[in-house]
Design an enzyme around this catalytic site. Structure first.
Site, PDB file in Angstrom:
ATOM      1  N   GLY A  18       0.507  -1.538   0.141  1.00  0.00           N
ATOM      2  CA  GLY A  18      -0.198  -0.421  -0.167  1.00  0.00           C
ATOM      3  C   GLY A  18       1.062   1.500   0.379  1.00  0.00           C
ATOM      4  N   SER A  19       1.854   1.498  -0.922  1.00  0.00           N
ATOM      5  CA  SER A  19       2.929   1.962  -0.551  1.00  0.00           C
ATOM      6  C   SER A  19       2.176   3.627  -1.695  1.00  0.00           C
ATOM      7  CB  SER A  19       4.061   2.588  -0.769  1.00  0.00           C
ATOM      8  OG  SER A  19       4.278   1.665  -2.481  1.00  0.00           O
ATOM      9  N   ARG A  71     -13.812 -17.343  -9.644  1.00  0.00           N
ATOM     10  CA  ARG A  71     -14.442 -15.618  -9.744  1.00  0.00           C
ATOM     11  C   ARG A  71     -15.401 -14.487  -9.844  1.00  0.00           C
ATOM     12  NH1 ARG A  71      -9.288 -13.836 -11.005  1.00  0.00           N
ATOM     13  NH2 ARG A  71      -8.839 -15.653 -12.012  1.00  0.00           N
ATOM     14  N   MET A  96      -3.670  -8.071  -7.004  1.00  0.00           N
ATOM     15  CA  MET A  96      -3.157  -8.680  -7.716  1.00  0.00           C
ATOM     16  C   MET A  96      -4.136 -10.007  -7.504  1.00  0.00           C
ATOM     17  SD  MET A  96       0.069  -7.476  -7.890  1.00  0.00           S
ATOM     18  CE  MET A  96       0.405  -9.149  -7.969  1.00  0.00           C
ATOM     19  N   LEU A  99      -9.306  -9.256 -12.838  1.00  0.00           N
ATOM     20  CA  LEU A  99     -11.095  -9.579 -12.432  1.00  0.00           C
ATOM     21  C   LEU A  99     -11.688  -9.457 -14.062  1.00  0.00           C
ATOM     22  CD1 LEU A  99     -10.047  -5.761 -11.864  1.00  0.00           C
ATOM     23  CD2 LEU A  99     -11.270  -7.537 -10.097  1.00  0.00           C
ATOM     24  N   ASN A 113      -5.387   2.112 -12.863  1.00  0.00           N
ATOM     25  CA  ASN A 113      -4.580   0.902 -12.316  1.00  0.00           C
ATOM     26  C   ASN A 113      -2.848   1.602 -12.138  1.00  0.00           C
ATOM     27  OD1 ASN A 113      -3.469  -1.405 -10.936  1.00  0.00           O
ATOM     28  ND2 ASN A 113      -3.427  -1.942 -13.344  1.00  0.00           N
ATOM     29  N   HIS A 115       0.925   0.299 -13.355  1.00  0.00           N
ATOM     30  CA  HIS A 115       1.580  -0.980 -13.607  1.00  0.00           C
ATOM     31  C   HIS A 115       2.762  -0.596 -13.492  1.00  0.00           C
ATOM     32  CE1 HIS A 115       2.800  -4.338 -15.759  1.00  0.00           C
ATOM     33  NE2 HIS A 115       3.296  -4.005 -15.994  1.00  0.00           N
ATOM     34  N   SER A 142       3.351   4.158 -15.529  1.00  0.00           N
ATOM     35  CA  SER A 142       2.448   3.786 -16.426  1.00  0.00           C
ATOM     36  C   SER A 142       0.902   4.055 -15.067  1.00  0.00           C
ATOM     37  CB  SER A 142       2.004   2.938 -17.567  1.00  0.00           C
ATOM     38  OG  SER A 142       3.112   2.519 -18.313  1.00  0.00           O
ATOM     39  N   LEU A 150      -6.060  -7.799 -20.049  1.00  0.00           N
ATOM     40  CA  LEU A 150      -4.451  -6.972 -19.095  1.00  0.00           C
ATOM     41  C   LEU A 150      -4.004  -6.215 -19.493  1.00  0.00           C
ATOM     42  CD1 LEU A 150      -4.178  -8.392 -15.977  1.00  0.00           C
ATOM     43  CD2 LEU A 150      -2.288  -9.413 -16.958  1.00  0.00           C
ATOM     44  N   ASP A 151      -4.045  -4.903 -18.812  1.00  0.00           N
ATOM     45  CA  ASP A 151      -2.600  -4.097 -19.162  1.00  0.00           C
ATOM     46  C   ASP A 151      -2.849  -3.116 -19.509  1.00  0.00           C
ATOM     47  OD1 ASP A 151      -1.865  -4.587 -16.063  1.00  0.00           O
ATOM     48  OD2 ASP A 151      -0.259  -5.709 -17.391  1.00  0.00           O
ATOM     49  N   GLU A 180       5.769   6.140  -9.020  1.00  0.00           N
ATOM     50  CA  GLU A 180       4.542   5.489  -8.507  1.00  0.00           C
ATOM     51  C   GLU A 180       4.105   7.002  -7.687  1.00  0.00           C
ATOM     52  OE1 GLU A 180       3.765   1.777  -7.988  1.00  0.00           O
ATOM     53  OE2 GLU A 180       4.893   0.132  -9.656  1.00  0.00           O
TER      54      GLU A 180
HETATM   55  C1  GRF Z   1       3.120  -1.388  -7.578  1.00  0.00           C
HETATM   56  O1  GRF Z   1       4.503  -1.908  -7.755  1.00  0.00           O
HETATM   57  C2  GRF Z   1       2.116  -1.224  -8.532  1.00  0.00           C
HETATM   58  O2  GRF Z   1       2.104  -0.884  -9.547  1.00  0.00           O
HETATM   59  C3  GRF Z   1       1.710  -2.249  -9.103  1.00  0.00           C
HETATM   60  O3  GRF Z   1       2.007  -3.072  -7.834  1.00  0.00           O
HETATM   61  C4  GRF Z   1       2.487  -2.970  -6.698  1.00  0.00           C
HETATM   62  C5  GRF Z   1       2.114  -1.667  -5.855  1.00  0.00           C
HETATM   63  O4  GRF Z   1       2.495  -1.571  -4.838  1.00  0.00           O
HETATM   64  N1  GRF Z   1       0.685  -2.843  -9.476  1.00  0.00           N
HETATM   65  P1  GRF Z   1       2.533  -1.155  -3.319  1.00  0.00           P
HETATM   66  O5  GRF Z   1       1.489  -2.382  -2.680  1.00  0.00           O
HETATM   67  O6  GRF Z   1       0.959   0.696  -2.873  1.00  0.00           O
HETATM   68  O7  GRF Z   1       3.269  -0.591  -2.612  1.00  0.00           O
END
Ligand code: GRF
Length: 205
Positions: A18-19, A71, A96, A99, A113, A115, A142, A150-151, A180
């Site tokens: 969750g950073s 799912r 993770m 969907l 999202n 990525h 991104s 996906l992505d 990010e």
């Molecule tokens: C990040 O690298 C993001 O790009 C990917 O998942 C990771 C999540 O990191 N989708 P955090 O949990 O927000 O630290």
């Protein structure tokens, strides 16, 4: 801290550290984002992102995918849980889970999202290692709208970093994470301020 009266209600989905959530919480607390985080939902009870949310006074919920037969059932219940908060934007921050198409279609144009690659390069997992092995000169992150493939949804924002000769997947991941934390709050700000809208046209939001 009270949210601005025009604050966009958002729900964040995550599975881990969750950073990115923290970066969004911090930007909102500095009043740089006209949003109100209504809830943080995780498929994992041990996600540290839930602790961050609780520390910030945000409602949390855990919906464990292992309790569901398939799912479709999981996504249906998740959708009901999310929609209770009536979000204008759903933010995937390290959620993770693949969907289902129905779930994605329901939030089309209002789910984003982040990525860890310069999409369309390196969709999927292990992006830092793959960028190094491919001999790429640069790598990055991104933010994109989520579509069923996906992505692959329209890109909202990207930022790159040079890949250095002595980079490892870990050192590269660290720099990409810092990117990010800048671009996700900025992409959310642009959406919340009406500066960007989903367009079904591929490539650019
Ligand atoms: C990040 O690298 C993001 O790009 C990917 O998942 C990771 C999540 O990191 N989708 P955090 O949990 O927000 O630290």
């Amino acid at each position: 801290m009270p949210s601005p009266s025009n604050a966009l209600p958002i729900v964040v989905l995550l599975s881990g550290q969750g950073s990115n959530l923290q970066a969004i919480i911090d930007a909102a607390a500095q009043q740089a984002l006209p949003i109100e985080i209504k809830a943080v939902i995780s498929n994992r009870a041990d996600a540290y992102g839930l602790v961050r949310a609780e520390q910030a006074g945000i409602a949390t919920a855990v919906l464990d995918h292992k309790r569901f037969a398939n799912r479709q059932q999981y996504d249906h219940t998740l959708r009901e849980l999310i929609d209770d908060y009536q979000p204008g934007l759903v933010v995937l921050a390290g959620f993770m889970r693949i969907l289902s198409d129905q779930f994605v279609e329901h939030y089309l144009g209002r789910m984003i999202n982040i990525h860890p690659s310069l999409l369309p390069k390196h969709k999927g997992l292990h992006t830092h290692q793959r960028a190094i092995e491919a001999g790429d000169k640069e790598h990055g992150a991104s933010v994109h709208f989520v579509t069923p493939a996906l992505d692959s949804g329209p890109i909202i924002l990207q930022e790159s970093t040079e890949i250095l000769g002595n980079d490892t997947a870990e050192s590269l991941a660290e720099r990409v994470h810092a990117i990010e934390h800048r671009i996700y709050p900025e992409a959310i700000r642009r959406f919340a301020c009406g500066e960007i809208h989903f367009s079904a046209n591929p490539e650019k939001a």
